[in-house]
Design a protein around this motif. Structure first.
Motif, short mmCIF file in Angstrom:
data_model
loop_
_atom_site.label_atom_id
_atom_site.label_comp_id
_atom_site.label_asym_id
_atom_site.label_seq_id
_atom_site.Cartn_x
_atom_site.Cartn_y
_atom_site.Cartn_z
N GLU A 321 0.83 -1.21 0.00
CA GLU A 321 0.00 0.00 0.00
C GLU A 321 0.86 1.26 0.00
N ILE A 322 0.48 2.20 -0.82
CA ILE A 322 1.09 3.53 -0.82
C ILE A 322 -0.04 4.56 -0.79
N LYS A 323 0.09 5.56 0.08
CA LYS A 323 -0.89 6.64 0.13
C LYS A 323 -0.22 7.93 -0.31
N ILE A 324 -0.92 8.68 -1.16
CA ILE A 324 -0.37 9.89 -1.74
C ILE A 324 -1.35 11.04 -1.52
N GLU A 325 -0.88 12.08 -0.85
CA GLU A 325 -1.66 13.32 -0.73
C GLU A 325 -1.09 14.34 -1.70
N ASN A 326 -1.97 14.91 -2.53
CA ASN A 326 -1.55 15.78 -3.62
C ASN A 326 -1.99 17.22 -3.32
N PRO A 327 -1.06 18.13 -3.03
CA PRO A 327 -1.43 19.51 -2.69
C PRO A 327 -1.96 20.31 -3.86
N ALA A 328 -1.79 19.82 -5.08
CA ALA A 328 -2.21 20.58 -6.26
C ALA A 328 -3.72 20.49 -6.51
N VAL A 329 -4.40 19.51 -5.91
CA VAL A 329 -5.85 19.38 -6.08
C VAL A 329 -6.51 19.78 -4.76
N PRO A 345 5.34 2.34 -13.22
CA PRO A 345 5.92 3.58 -13.77
C PRO A 345 4.96 4.76 -13.76
N ILE A 346 3.63 4.52 -13.66
CA ILE A 346 2.68 5.60 -13.91
C ILE A 346 1.70 5.87 -12.76
N ALA A 347 1.79 5.13 -11.67
CA ALA A 347 0.84 5.34 -10.57
C ALA A 347 0.92 6.77 -10.04
N PHE A 348 2.13 7.33 -9.93
CA PHE A 348 2.28 8.69 -9.44
C PHE A 348 1.75 9.71 -10.45
N HIS A 349 1.79 9.37 -11.74
CA HIS A 349 1.24 10.25 -12.77
C HIS A 349 -0.28 10.33 -12.63
N VAL A 350 -0.91 9.18 -12.45
CA VAL A 350 -2.37 9.15 -12.30
C VAL A 350 -2.78 9.92 -11.04
N ALA A 351 -1.97 9.85 -9.99
CA ALA A 351 -2.30 10.50 -8.71
C ALA A 351 -2.34 12.01 -8.82
N GLN A 352 -1.80 12.59 -9.90
CA GLN A 352 -1.84 14.05 -10.08
C GLN A 352 -3.27 14.59 -10.12
N HIS A 353 -4.21 13.76 -10.53
CA HIS A 353 -5.55 14.22 -10.85
C HIS A 353 -6.54 14.08 -9.69
N PHE A 354 -6.04 13.68 -8.51
CA PHE A 354 -6.91 13.48 -7.35
C PHE A 354 -6.21 14.03 -6.11
#
Length: 407
Positions: A321-329, A345-354
């Motif tokens: 499990e990895i949890k990502i909090e994105n300050p841009a959204v 390779p792309i999980a962090f890219h998808v996380a940009q949108h949430f």
């Protein structure tokens, strides 16, 4: 005279035999046992317990035989020499892998027909999506193109495997009405020639490289943009990213590792495509319950200047499990990504949108029931990122613990 020579030869052979046995015994006694084979990705047999009970039952000799084979002096050297011999004799398959003249590695095709395991998987998926929808959650599915189903490498005299047939069978039973989906592999094949497809995959590994993965991410982002109420458009243009490559490093491909690195991996594209605004560095990341920076989770071999580099160190290793909090959204939107290694390779890219993303691998949570895990959370969107050669098995068990099902 002849008898004396024959007698001397026998004694020489006996002496050499006992010298060999003594040398091996001394090696096994004096050297530390190797616990894990990095090449075979398995634990090696260890010195069995010598007891009257084990000897009388015959278990000791069976265990010692496995121990001897796994800990044999110079084992890796012998195996590598054997592989090189097979390559010299032009065998079609080496350890069930085909190696082309251009050093592309592909496993022996699977010829098994679609089975009830696929029926079970897609049934579980459809029921899971229906339950999530009844709870007000979105479910989206991205079928990512595995190398074996995408690139034509095998010579014409080898019969094509059943991978595409199995994928078609899976999606013939898929609930297209309730689950928005994208078949990235199908779109790749419609858009690119075989040579262009090869530019998007590693030659010596079973994954796509950054060129293929980033285009896959763009198609996943398009799926979400067109179907999700929670998607936020951030860094949508390719010009928002910078491509960096580390072609001075040696790449250890997963297939090549199985072949004891006997295949020349020169020319592998060891690259990243990261946003120019450094958003990933501003993520707040929790890795299996521990706070981490982006560079402690992603691209660790590159950022630590390691050499050689493998797929996990180039992008991200599989984990529970990895949890990502994105300050841009700013507006709250909670995404759950269910994934396999093709998503790394792309999980962090998808996380940009949430605003909040959880990356979850069912295979590494075998003591947890997914539906119970989700019940304790408040996700808005569930996104599957599964490769199209993995359409059955443990990753489609959502309401039953895997340990219980595999007993």
């Amino acid at each position: 005279m002849i008898r004396q020579i024959e007698k001397a030869r026998k004694w020489i052979l006996i002496i050499l035999f006992f010298a060999f046995i003594f040398t091996v015994f001394f090696y096994l006694t004096a050297s530390a046992d190797i616990e894990v084979s990095d090449v075979e990705k398995r634990e090696l047999a260890q010195n069995p317990d010598l007891s009257i009970e084990n000897v009388s039952s015959g278990e000791y000799m069976d265990d010692f035989e496995s121990y001897f084979l796994d800990q044999f002096p110079g084992r890796n050297i012998w195996l590598k020499s054997y592989l090189q011999y097979q390559q010299m004799t032009n065998k079609t398959y080496i350890f069930d892998y085909y190696v082309s003249d251009a050093n592309w590695i592909i496993p022996k095709p699977s010829y098994s027909e679609p089975s009830s395991h696929i029926d079970d998987a897609v049934k579980n998926l459809n029921e899971f999506a229906s339950t999530m929808k009844s709870e007000g959650k979105e479910v989206h599915f991205a079928s990512l193109p595995h190398k074996v189903n995408t690139i034509d490498i095998l010579p014409s005299y080898i019969e094509e495997g059943k991978g595409i047939e199995k994928k078609d069978y899976f999606f013939s039973k898929f609930d297209h009405e309730n689950i928005p989906m994208v078949d990235v592999g199908k779109e790749f094949k419609e858009e690119y020639t075989d040579e262009e497809l090869k530019e998007r995959y590693f030659k010596t590994d079973h994954h796509w490289n950054m060129y293929g993965a980033f285009e896959g991410y763009q198609k996943v982002a398009s799926l979400l943009s067109n179907n999700s109420a929670y998607y936020t458009p951030i860094n949508e243009d390719e010009s928002d990213y910078e491509l960096t490559c580390q072609n001075d490093k040696q790449f250890i491909g997963s297939y090549n590792n199985q072949l004891y690195l006997t295949v020349d991996a020169t020319g592998e594209k060891i690259c990243h495509m990261l946003p120019k605004d450094d958003l990933f560095d501003r993520y707040q990341i929790t890795w299996n319950g521990k706070d981490r920076s982006f560079k402690q989770v992603y691209g660790t071999d590159i950022f630590r200047d390691n050499n050689p580099v493998d797929f996990g160190g180039l992008y991200m290793n599989n984990t529970a499990e990895i949890k990502i909090e994105n300050p841009a959204v700013k507006e709250e939107s909670r995404l759950l990504i269910l994934k396999d290694s093709y998503a790394n390779p792309i999980a962090f890219h998808v996380a940009q949108h949430f605003s909040d993303t959880t990356v979850y691998d069912i295979r590494y949570n075998d003591d947890q029931i997914l539906t119970e895990y989700i019940a304790d959370k408040d996700f808005d969107v569930v996104l599957f990122l599964y490769n199209d050669a993995m359409l059955q098995g443990e990753s489609f068990r959502f309401s039953t613990p895997m340990k219980e099902e595999t007993k």
